[in-house]
Motif scaffolding. Structure first.
Motif, PDB file in Angstrom:
ATOM      1  N   ARG A 166     -16.614  -8.933  40.173  1.00  0.00           N
ATOM      2  CA  ARG A 166     -15.521  -9.660  39.543  1.00  0.00           C
ATOM      3  C   ARG A 166     -16.060 -10.736  38.599  1.00  0.00           C
ATOM      4  NH1 ARG A 166     -10.352 -10.766  41.160  1.00  0.00           N
ATOM      5  NH2 ARG A 166     -10.412  -8.606  41.880  1.00  0.00           N
ATOM      6  N   GLU A 197     -17.366  -9.097  35.413  1.00  0.00           N
ATOM      7  CA  GLU A 197     -16.264  -8.666  34.551  1.00  0.00           C
ATOM      8  C   GLU A 197     -15.628  -9.864  33.841  1.00  0.00           C
ATOM      9  OE1 GLU A 197     -13.599  -6.654  37.093  1.00  0.00           O
ATOM     10  OE2 GLU A 197     -15.012  -5.072  37.629  1.00  0.00           O
ATOM     11  N   ARG A 198     -15.371 -10.936  34.584  1.00  0.00           N
ATOM     12  CA  ARG A 198     -14.758 -12.117  33.980  1.00  0.00           C
ATOM     13  C   ARG A 198     -15.677 -12.749  32.938  1.00  0.00           C
ATOM     14  NH1 ARG A 198     -10.650 -14.706  36.789  1.00  0.00           N
ATOM     15  NH2 ARG A 198     -10.705 -16.150  35.013  1.00  0.00           N
ATOM     16  N   ALA A 235     -15.469 -10.600  29.831  1.00  0.00           N
ATOM     17  CA  ALA A 235     -14.178 -10.765  29.154  1.00  0.00           C
ATOM     18  C   ALA A 235     -14.063 -12.137  28.500  1.00  0.00           C
ATOM     19  CB  ALA A 235     -13.040 -10.548  30.152  1.00  0.00           C
ATOM     20  N   ASP A 236     -14.571 -13.171  29.164  1.00  0.00           N
ATOM     21  CA  ASP A 236     -14.495 -14.519  28.588  1.00  0.00           C
ATOM     22  C   ASP A 236     -15.341 -14.649  27.325  1.00  0.00           C
ATOM     23  OD1 ASP A 236     -12.801 -15.291  30.591  1.00  0.00           O
ATOM     24  OD2 ASP A 236     -14.358 -16.230  31.826  1.00  0.00           O
ATOM     25  N   THR A 259      -6.657  -5.166  26.589  1.00  0.00           N
ATOM     26  CA  THR A 259      -7.185  -6.527  26.617  1.00  0.00           C
ATOM     27  C   THR A 259      -8.646  -6.482  27.083  1.00  0.00           C
ATOM     28  OG1 THR A 259      -6.495  -6.856  28.907  1.00  0.00           O
ATOM     29  CG2 THR A 259      -4.918  -7.445  27.166  1.00  0.00           C
ATOM     30  N   GLU A 272     -10.018  -8.063  29.504  1.00  0.00           N
ATOM     31  CA  GLU A 272     -10.066  -8.009  30.963  1.00  0.00           C
ATOM     32  C   GLU A 272      -9.929  -6.572  31.469  1.00  0.00           C
ATOM     33  OE1 GLU A 272      -8.193 -10.040  29.211  1.00  0.00           O
ATOM     34  OE2 GLU A 272      -9.042 -12.028  29.663  1.00  0.00           O
ATOM     35  N   ARG A 273      -8.947  -5.850  30.925  1.00  0.00           N
ATOM     36  CA  ARG A 273      -8.738  -4.471  31.360  1.00  0.00           C
ATOM     37  C   ARG A 273      -9.893  -3.577  30.929  1.00  0.00           C
ATOM     38  NH1 ARG A 273      -3.034  -2.002  30.000  1.00  0.00           N
ATOM     39  NH2 ARG A 273      -4.109  -0.311  31.085  1.00  0.00           N
TER      40      ARG A 273
END
Length: 769
Positions: free
Chosen positions: A473, A476-477, A480-481, A621, A623-624
């Protein structure tokens, strides 16, 4: 002493039943995983696509480095790569001039140039511009429109032969960027092909022709090998843990018996030989049993791996002798190692001291337990400090860290467990609860021996599942960030293509970097111009690359310097390092490469949009997008962990039941005295049940403490490398494992106690120890 050991093993078979089951299961698991692991290597592949060719010439598919060049100790190491090096145009021209030559290109979606159809006896008109010819079973008919390689094609006709999609030779050359993967030759000898190919390309004959074909099962075989290796390692770890604990508990129960041997004239060395002899006898019988069971279990286990997607569909286990011999040897060594500490302790028994000793446990903690317990906990802290810098690649280290921490706490369990159990039971009212609390506090060895396997299973389950979920997690974050683009355009399907002009195109790949005396694979991202407009990365000049901090430090790269490495098709390159990223989770061990460096035929994976998505564009997005990228890896990882935890749970059940059965047999006289003092059978069972729950909850609480400390340190490290990090705990499997351990503990206590209570109390109370 071996004859006495045999008599003792027969007389005390109940004490050795748990050791036998643990060793037999361990050997069975090692034999099963060993046979399956041996089946992943050395099987060889027969050529499929190039079966009709006499000789196949292809590019090198490995990278070799020489260590200690110019010295007597010089040696060469090689690392296999994902793609082969393209054949040079001049080499292709010389080979194409030979009779029966077929120039072949491997395109995504199983596409080939029409010239390759000759290898399978396919004749007739080839596809024209915008047309394809389908080979093998097909769901389409002539005239249908299909999407392939980002273009729409018309099916010209259906032919026989291996499944393939044929496009015109000109279309294949354009789609591959001129890359030629192999030249197949018929009616030509290997010597003639080697003379035409020159130095560099591989000239393959026989079964080696399969090396020129992509191996779709290579990654799955590597995954299966990794899973099997981890399972075998954990099986050995838990087996040593269980066997050592069981032998230690058995020796503690037999102190008076051993003291009598010492009083009869046995030397400490003979007593040690007695205990080790028992271990050898049990180890030999368990080893033979486990090997036989492993040979039977390996084929179904291999089929389960294939059904679960952890191995190729056609994967199966074959009989190989050396894994069975290795499993037998490891089982015997585990038995000896597990009994070694107990044997050393048995040799120190003094006749007078042991005969006088009360039933209350004393001197459970030794200097060795203190030293090694603290050392293991310190080692767990060191490993935990390394984990955040490796991101999702640290799954194996997470398991190692959990093992180190659990061993440390288990060594200190005789100090921790009784006090924790007493505190857990402190709020319970009544005399029965008070007796249960006092029993768990005074019977230190029994409490610690029962707590240890619960600690192992629940600790490994909670720590590994929570830590890996948290790592994924956070990665991934972090990824994405880093993206500033509002949306990411992705291909509509496996064969789709995205408009590269709508933003900054990216393609995921790998590079190979020399690390001292070996070559290691690292992630790579090919990115178009203007990457700093859609991602939080430094702007660099055209042709320069951006490097993650960990990779830059390990390779010795600095901004402004030149980096030398290999692309995924073994092409060596030299690129200027434009910038080094700060420590991060997503790109710490990766390189961002110029779009112009990508090998011919590299597929665009996504486009980071610089504006609003156009109608009809599939956009998600950030995130996805990154969650989808890790979805399959998470699924595989969870399946592997659940398989490992299932094995650990079986071990735990054996260890708990064996310890409690041994303990109940040793307490039969005490229970009878309670009965004669007026305690009803129901009250005795309630007391035993409360003891079991207190002991089980103590193991769970200690496992929770290990997990909590580990996750606290992990989150602290992750927050130093990522903007945000959140705790992810998959409660369902963790609670399921915890519940199973508590149920086994309760059943393992109550069932033998209920059987013991069926014997008249007066008869049991009169028995001598």
């Amino acid at each position: 002493m071996l004859s006495i050991a045999g008599q003792t093993a027969r007389a005390r078979w109940r004490s050795f039943a748990g050791v036998f089951l643990a060793l037999a299961l361990g050997v069975c698991l090692l034999a099963t995983t060993g046979l399956t692991l041996a089946s992943t290597v050395g099987t060889g592949r027969a050529p499929g696509w190039y079966a009709a060719a006499d000789v196949v010439v292809t590019g090198e598919r490995s990278i070799s480095v020489t260590i200690g060049e110019g010295t007597d100790e010089a040696y060469t190491t090689s690392t296999g790569t994902r793609r082969s090096r393209p054949l040079p145009p001049e080499t292709v021209a010389r080979l194409a001039a030979l009779p029966g030559a077929v120039v072949d290109r491997w395109l995504p979606g199983g596409a080939h140039p029409w010239a390759a159809a000759a290898l399978h006896g396919v004749a007739g008109p080839g596809p024209g511009d915008g047309e394809v010819v389908l080979a093998g079973p097909a769901d389409h008919r002539p005239g249908d429109r299909i999407e392939l390689l980002g273009h729409a094609w018309t099916v010209a006709r259906i032919v026989g032969g291996p499944p393939a999609v044929y496009v015109s030779d000109r279309a294949a050359a354009e789609l591959s960027g001129g890359r030629v993967d192999a030249v197949a030759l018929r009616g030509v000898t290997a010597a003639e092909a080697r003379a035409a190919a020159g130095a560099g390309p591989l000239v393959l004959t026989g079964d080696r022709r399969a090396e020129a074909e992509p191996d779709p099962d290579a990654d799955l075989l590597a995954l299966a090998a990794s899973l099997l290796g981890t399972t075998a390692g954990l099986a050995t770890f838990v087996a040593v843990f269980v066997v050592a604990g069981t032998f230690a508990f058995a020796v503690a129960q037999r102190r008076r018996e051993l003291a009598l041997l010492r009083a009869a004239g046995a030397t400490p060395r003979q007593v040690r030989r007695l205990v080790l002899g028992e271990a050898v006898l049990v180890g030999v019988v368990a080893g033979i049993t486990g090997c036989a069971a492993g040979a039977v279990a390996a084929p179904p286990f291999a089929r389960w791996l294939a059904r679960a997607g952890l191995a190729p569909e056609t994967f199966t286990a074959r009989f190989v002798l050396w894994p069975l011999l290795a499993a037998f040897g490891v089982g015997l060594v585990v038995a000896i190692i597990g009994a070694a500490v107990a044997a050393r302790r048995a040799g120190k028994v003094r006749p007078i001291e042991a005969l006088r000793e009360a039933s209350v446990d004393r001197r459970v903690m030794t200097a060795g337990r203190w030293v090694f317990g603290l050392l293991f906990l310190g080692g767990a802290g060191v490993v935990l400090a390394i984990v955040p810098g490796l991101g999702g690649d640290a799954v194996a280290l997470v398991l190692l860290d959990a093992q180190l921490a659990i061993v440390g706490v288990a060594l200190l369990a005789p100090v921790l467990a009784p006090g924790v159990a007493w505190l857990v039971g402190r709020p319970l009212p009544g005399v029965t609860a008070a007796l249960a609390r006092d029993n768990t506090r005074t019977a230190t060895r029994r409490t610690a021996a029962t707590v240890a396997p619960i600690l192992v299973t629940v600790g490994i389950a909670a720590a590994t599942l929570a830590a890996t979920g948290t790592l994924f997690r956070a990665e991934e974050r972090s990824a994405a960030d880093r993206v500033t683009a509002a949306a990411i355009a992705v291909p509509a399907g496996p064969s789709g293509r995205v408009d590269e002009t709508a933003g900054v195109p990216v393609a995921w790949s790998v590079v190979y970097v020399r690390q001292d005396d070996y070559v290691e694979e690292f992630d790579a991202v090919y990115a178009g111009a203007g990457l700093d407009r859609v991602m939080r990365v430094p702007a660099v000049r055209p042709g320069e690359m951006v490097v993650g901090d960990a990779l830059a430090r390990s390779a010795g790269w600095r901004p402004g310097g030149t980096a030398e490495f290999w692309l995924d098709d073994t092409t060596p390159v030299r690129v200027t390092v434009g910038a080094v990223l700060p420590p991060s989770l997503d790109l710490d061990r990766a390189v961002l490469l110029p779009w112009s460096l990508r090998p011919a035929g590299t597929r665009t994976d996504a486009v980071y949009l610089t504006g609003t998505p156009a109608p009809g564009v599939t956009a998600v997005t950030p995130e996805r997008y990154f969650a989808a990228q890790h979805e399959e890896q998470r699924r595989m990882n969870n399946l592997a962990l659940l398989a490992i935890l299932g094995m650990a749970l079986v071990y735990t059940s054996i260890a708990i039941v064996n310890t409690l059965v041994m303990a109940t047999g040793d307490r039969a006289r005490d229970l009878a005295v309670l009965r004669l003092a007026g305690t009803t059978p129901r009250q005795v069972l309630v007391m035993i049940g409360v003891e079991a729950l207190l002991t089980g909850l103590t193991g769970v609480l200690l496992a929770g403490a290990v997990t909590g400390a580990m996750l606290t340190g992990l989150l602290d490290g992750l927050r130093r490398m990522a903007a945000s990090a959140e705790l992810v705990v998959p409660w369902t499997p963790v609670l399921a494992v915890t519940g199973c351990c508590l149920v086994v503990t309760l059943a393992g206590s109550l069932v033998p106690a209920a059987l013991a209570l069926r014997v008249p109390a007066a008869r049991t109370a009169g028995l001598r120890e």
